[in-house]
Design a protein around this motif. Structure first.
Motif, PDB file in Angstrom:
ATOM      1  N   UNK A 195       6.945  21.380  -3.650  1.00 29.18           N
ATOM      2  CA  UNK A 195       6.559  19.937  -2.545  1.00 29.18           C
ATOM      3  C   UNK A 195       6.566  18.805  -2.464  1.00 29.18           C
ATOM      4  N   UNK A 196       6.188  18.390  -3.678  1.00 28.65           N
ATOM      5  CA  UNK A 196       6.708  16.838  -3.578  1.00 28.65           C
ATOM      6  C   UNK A 196       7.692  16.038  -3.658  1.00 28.65           C
ATOM      7  N   UNK A 197       8.291  16.779  -4.562  1.00 30.89           N
ATOM      8  CA  UNK A 197       9.324  16.228  -4.637  1.00 30.89           C
ATOM      9  C   UNK A 197      10.078  16.295  -3.879  1.00 30.89           C
ATOM     10  N   UNK A 198      10.578  17.713  -3.005  1.00 32.69           N
ATOM     11  CA  UNK A 198      11.138  17.574  -2.312  1.00 32.69           C
ATOM     12  C   UNK A 198      11.543  16.308  -1.067  1.00 32.69           C
ATOM     13  N   UNK A 199       9.935  15.429  -1.048  1.00 33.96           N
ATOM     14  CA  UNK A 199       9.953  14.591  -0.513  1.00 33.96           C
ATOM     15  C   UNK A 199      10.258  13.795  -0.545  1.00 33.96           C
TER      16      UNK A 199
END
Length: 200
Positions: A195-199
């Motif tokens: 979820x962090x990497x996708x942002x």
């Protein structure tokens, strides 16, 4: 937590390769551990990178002190005892767990890095095997080439490119059962959660 070894920590004192009669990257064959005592800690022979943690099972040695107590607490939460692993092996050898050891932390070797300058955020910063086979060159310039470009820009202001991006290409070698994503997480101090990497 401390970055120094503690009394009760486990260190791997023997780890034979497959050629030497060991079990390779998994299993206890060819492995021997030592529980550190006060004399070991005082002698300074071992560092935090020598410390191993056991994967629970019937044939492993557990650390002593607070680390060993933590294992007991975690097993107790699931109503499991250390003795249960031996009982499972006696009931059915197919599902027996002998255990193993893993390094608490490891240091990468063969570390290299290059700073790259580029314009397109989607362009690769290093050549893939497929690119090499196809003869596709990368357009990202190494920092030494960028320095030369900056010198030219000083002489000719029209050559200055304000859209230049900078990236780093890192290379390193890790031992078996270690993960590059975790090494990069520790280096960049950024979470590896999806979820962090996708942002980004």
């Amino acid at each position: 937590g401390s970055s120094d070894v503690q009394v009760g920590d486990l260190v791997l004192i023997e780890d034979k390769s497959l050629k030497e009669g060991g079990g390779g990257t998994s299993g206890l064959k060819g492995k021997a551990v030592k529980v550190l005592d006060a004399e070991d800690v005082k002698g300074g022979k071992y560092s935090i990178s020598d410390v191993v943690l056991p994967l629970v099972g019937s044939k492993i040695i557990y650390p002593k002190g607070s680390s060993g107590e933590h294992y007991d607490e975690l097993l107790k939460k699931d109503d499991i005892s250390k003795a249960d692993f031996s009982k499972i092996g006696n009931i059915d050898k197919e599902i027996s767990l002998s255990g193993d050891y893993r390094k608490l932390m490891c240091k990468p070797s063969d570390v290299t890095f290059e700073i790259k300058a580029y314009q397109d955020p989607y362009q690769p910063l290093m050549q893939t095997d497929l690119m090499q086979m196809a003869g596709t060159e990368i357009t990202a310039a190494t920092i030494t080439e960028v320095d030369q470009a900056k010198e030219e820009s000083k002489r000719d202001p029209e050559n200055i490119n304000s859209t230049t991006l900078f990236g780093m290409v890192i290379g390193f070698t890790l031992p078996p059962s270690s993960y590059a994503t975790i090494a990069l997480r520790e280096l960049t101090k950024r979470p590896t959660a999806s979820d962090y990497q996708s942002k980004l």
